[in-house]
Design an enzyme around this catalytic site. Structure first.
Site, PDB file in Angstrom:
ATOM      1  N   ARG A 115       1.348  34.220  57.158  1.00  0.00           N
ATOM      2  CA  ARG A 115       0.560  33.583  56.099  1.00  0.00           C
ATOM      3  C   ARG A 115       1.455  32.646  55.295  1.00  0.00           C
ATOM      4  O   ARG A 115       1.941  32.990  54.215  1.00  0.00           O
ATOM      5  CB  ARG A 115      -0.073  34.644  55.195  1.00  0.00           C
ATOM      6  CG  ARG A 115      -0.948  35.636  55.957  1.00  0.00           C
ATOM      7  CD  ARG A 115      -1.652  36.624  55.036  1.00  0.00           C
ATOM      8  NE  ARG A 115      -0.736  37.509  54.338  1.00  0.00           N
ATOM      9  CZ  ARG A 115      -1.129  38.522  53.558  1.00  0.00           C
ATOM     10  NH1 ARG A 115      -2.418  38.749  53.386  1.00  0.00           N
ATOM     11  NH2 ARG A 115      -0.239  39.291  52.952  1.00  0.00           N
ATOM     12  N   ASP A 144       8.305  38.937  60.108  1.00  0.00           N
ATOM     13  CA  ASP A 144       8.023  39.725  61.305  1.00  0.00           C
ATOM     14  C   ASP A 144       7.298  38.828  62.298  1.00  0.00           C
ATOM     15  O   ASP A 144       6.199  38.353  62.037  1.00  0.00           O
ATOM     16  CB  ASP A 144       7.155  40.934  60.954  1.00  0.00           C
ATOM     17  CG  ASP A 144       6.982  41.867  62.143  1.00  0.00           C
ATOM     18  OD1 ASP A 144       7.889  41.918  62.985  1.00  0.00           O
ATOM     19  OD2 ASP A 144       5.938  42.534  62.227  1.00  0.00           O
ATOM     20  N   HIS A 188       8.822  46.736  60.822  1.00  0.00           N
ATOM     21  CA  HIS A 188       9.422  45.613  60.109  1.00  0.00           C
ATOM     22  C   HIS A 188      10.113  46.092  58.832  1.00  0.00           C
ATOM     23  O   HIS A 188      11.246  45.697  58.521  1.00  0.00           O
ATOM     24  CB  HIS A 188       8.338  44.577  59.784  1.00  0.00           C
ATOM     25  CG  HIS A 188       8.857  43.365  59.086  1.00  0.00           C
ATOM     26  ND1 HIS A 188       8.071  42.563  58.298  1.00  0.00           N
ATOM     27  CD2 HIS A 188      10.111  42.820  59.038  1.00  0.00           C
ATOM     28  CE1 HIS A 188       8.798  41.580  57.804  1.00  0.00           C
ATOM     29  NE2 HIS A 188      10.033  41.710  58.228  1.00  0.00           N
ATOM     30  N   ASP A 210       4.015  39.229  50.848  1.00  0.00           N
ATOM     31  CA  ASP A 210       3.930  37.768  50.787  1.00  0.00           C
ATOM     32  C   ASP A 210       2.661  37.264  50.102  1.00  0.00           C
ATOM     33  O   ASP A 210       2.315  36.091  50.212  1.00  0.00           O
ATOM     34  CB  ASP A 210       4.011  37.175  52.199  1.00  0.00           C
ATOM     35  CG  ASP A 210       2.860  37.616  53.093  1.00  0.00           C
ATOM     36  OD1 ASP A 210       2.079  38.486  52.661  1.00  0.00           O
ATOM     37  OD2 ASP A 210       2.749  37.106  54.220  1.00  0.00           O
ATOM     38  N   ASP A 211       1.951  38.149  49.386  1.00  0.00           N
ATOM     39  CA  ASP A 211       0.742  37.725  48.669  1.00  0.00           C
ATOM     40  C   ASP A 211       0.773  38.239  47.232  1.00  0.00           C
ATOM     41  O   ASP A 211      -0.216  38.720  46.716  1.00  0.00           O
ATOM     42  CB  ASP A 211      -0.514  38.225  49.388  1.00  0.00           C
ATOM     43  CG  ASP A 211      -0.570  39.745  49.491  1.00  0.00           C
ATOM     44  OD1 ASP A 211       0.458  40.389  49.218  1.00  0.00           O
ATOM     45  OD2 ASP A 211      -1.637  40.280  49.843  1.00  0.00           O
ATOM     46  N   ASP A 279       3.668  53.840  53.661  1.00  0.00           N
ATOM     47  CA  ASP A 279       3.274  54.318  52.340  1.00  0.00           C
ATOM     48  C   ASP A 279       2.753  55.753  52.407  1.00  0.00           C
ATOM     49  O   ASP A 279       3.053  56.579  51.544  1.00  0.00           O
ATOM     50  CB  ASP A 279       2.250  53.380  51.701  1.00  0.00           C
ATOM     51  CG  ASP A 279       1.107  53.034  52.634  1.00  0.00           C
ATOM     52  OD1 ASP A 279       1.171  53.377  53.831  1.00  0.00           O
ATOM     53  OD2 ASP A 279       0.127  52.412  52.166  1.00  0.00           O
ATOM     54  N   SER A 310      -5.045  44.644  56.321  1.00  0.00           N
ATOM     55  CA  SER A 310      -6.074  45.600  55.895  1.00  0.00           C
ATOM     56  C   SER A 310      -7.463  44.991  55.890  1.00  0.00           C
ATOM     57  O   SER A 310      -8.433  45.660  55.535  1.00  0.00           O
ATOM     58  CB  SER A 310      -5.745  46.135  54.498  1.00  0.00           C
ATOM     59  OG  SER A 310      -5.709  45.076  53.572  1.00  0.00           O
TER      60      SER A 310
END
Length: 433
Positions: A115, A144, A188, A210-211, A279, A310
């Site tokens: 992205r 990645d 990753h 990255d968001d 997580d 997701s």
């Protein structure tokens, strides 16, 4: 007449004897041929077995050759990555930054994949606050895969170091229907953390996706958290994220809380095992071993990425309404010692004693009629989910732990100032209420 008959018998005998001899010879010859044929068949069978064995050995060798070729390709790619990284470090002076000027508080790594537009927005948000203190927070992008747009974007910044993770190993999911993406994300994370902890020898790492956009006091918050990490070994990590950090559930940007487990940007002291759903892995008792995460009441990061692995799950309900802190808090001047394990148990127990107990049925109606903080006792997971559903907070429960819970206590704001504590029977016992 008798003599004639004898002559016939003699002649018959002369005829029969050669015939019998010929038959005997034919039988002997056939037996020899049969023996030879049997030997030939056995030899052919042995030859076939040997041929098959040789074919199997050749196939195995070919497989090993292909495996070695793949390994050589991976090593070549890793060598190329290392050369590029060394050149990048030399060009940007990160070695001097880390070694000659001062020891950094933590490395900051942005986990990226495909992205590029999100990555650009995230990096700009980070650089807005990181640039004046770059020597204390060296910035990395870890990609990645090989998306060319992300790689080009990562290499375009002079203020950071680009790393690339190339993973060609097949993914074998534990359960049918699972998303492969989560397994690749975990690989990753493991690879990037190994690079920063073990290769580059950073003692702490702040992980960003990255968001994300960061708050003005993001780095001051983590620097204050680093001191807590060093003093209190019961703290596993510092998080910038509150799962129940939606605008309607938060108020005070100066409050930090001691939960397990909240994510977002995370500063790890260490993470030393390979992980699958990383997580969820952290929520397992055998992995966190009673250690806790510190998180703020008001989030120091904001997830703007609706599209990703997701697939937008919970984005509109839980992520989009998150409040990003916009106050410059001077964390260095604050006394955060109350967050140390022994003190925080007393701190949270004191808050709970002052809160008015109410029953979980019709909780919102009862909460509206009480002026101060309240506490609601939930009996089990289904009871917790029922109460959480009434208020609209996260209902998720992992390995016996609700999201954001500390010793079974989940806290959030209601009607701005008022705090609601959801408390388990174990909480009452552990905190001595």
């Amino acid at each position: 007449m008798g003599k004639c008959f004898c002559d016939y018998r003699f002649l018959f005998l002369l005829v029969v004897l050669p015939f019998i001899y010929i038959q005997i010879r034919l039988f002997a010859t056939q037996s020899q041929y049969a023996d030879r044929l049997t030997d030939a068949i056995e030899a052919e069978t042995h030859c076939i077995r040997q041929t098959r064995l040789l074919i199997d050995q050749i196939s195995m060798q070919q497989g090993r050759i292909l495996s070695l070729e793949e390994e050589r390709k991976r090593q070549d790619q890793e060598c190329a990555q290392l050369r590029a990284l060394v050149q990048d470090l030399e060009r940007k002076g990160v070695e001097k930054l880390v070694g000659d000027v001062q020891v950094p508080v933590a490395a900051v790594v942005v986990m990226a994949c495909n992205r590029a537009d999100y990555l650009d927005r995230t990096v700009k948000s980070i650089l807005k606050y990181q640039t004046p203190i770059a020597s204390r927070y060296p910035l990395f992008i870890s990609q990645d895969g090989s998306d060319p747009h992300v790689k080009s974007k990562g290499l375009s910044y002079d203020q950071l170091t680009y790393m690339q993770h190339l993973d060609y190993e097949p993914v074998h999911t534990e359960r049918p229907g699972e998303l492969i993406a989560y397994y690749k994300i975990a690989r990753h994370y493991k690879w990037a953390l190994d690079q920063l902890f073990y290769k580059h020898k950073f003692s702490r790492v702040i992980i960003l996706e990255d968001d994300m956009e960061i708050a003005p006091d993001f780095f001051d918050y983590f620097e204050a958290g680093a001191a807590l990490l060093d003093r209190d070994k019961s703290i596993m990590a510092i998080s910038s994220w509150n799962d129940n950090g939606q605008r309607q559930f938060v108020d005070d940007p100066y409050i930090t809380i001691f939960p397990f487990v909240s994510f977002g940007a995370i500063s790890f002291f260490f993470l030393d095992q390979s992980i699958t759903y990383w997580d969820d892995w952290l929520r397992l008792k055998e992995n966190h071993r009673g250690r806790q995460f510190i998180r703020p009441e008001v989030c120091r990061t904001y997830n703007f990425g609706e599209h990703g692995s997701s697939m937008g799950q919970f984005f509109k309900q839980y992520l989009e309404p998150i409040k990003l802190n916009d106050v410059q808090v001077d964390w260095k001047s604050m006394d955060l010692s109350y967050l140390e394990q022994d003190k925080y148990v007393k701190h949270i127990a004191g808050l709970l004693r002052k809160a008015t107990p109410v029953d979980g049925s019709n909780a919102i109606l009862k909460t509206n009629n009480i002026g101060g903080d309240i506490r609601i006792l939930y009996r089990d997971q289904s009871d917790f989910e029922s109460v959480a559903r009434q208020f609209g907070i996260f209902e998720e429960w992992k390995d016996g732990i609700p999201r954001t819970a500390y010793k079974g206590v989940v806290v959030f704001r209601y009607q701005t100032q008022k705090r609601v504590f959801l408390v388990s029977p174990d909480s009452v016992q552990q905190l001595g209420i």
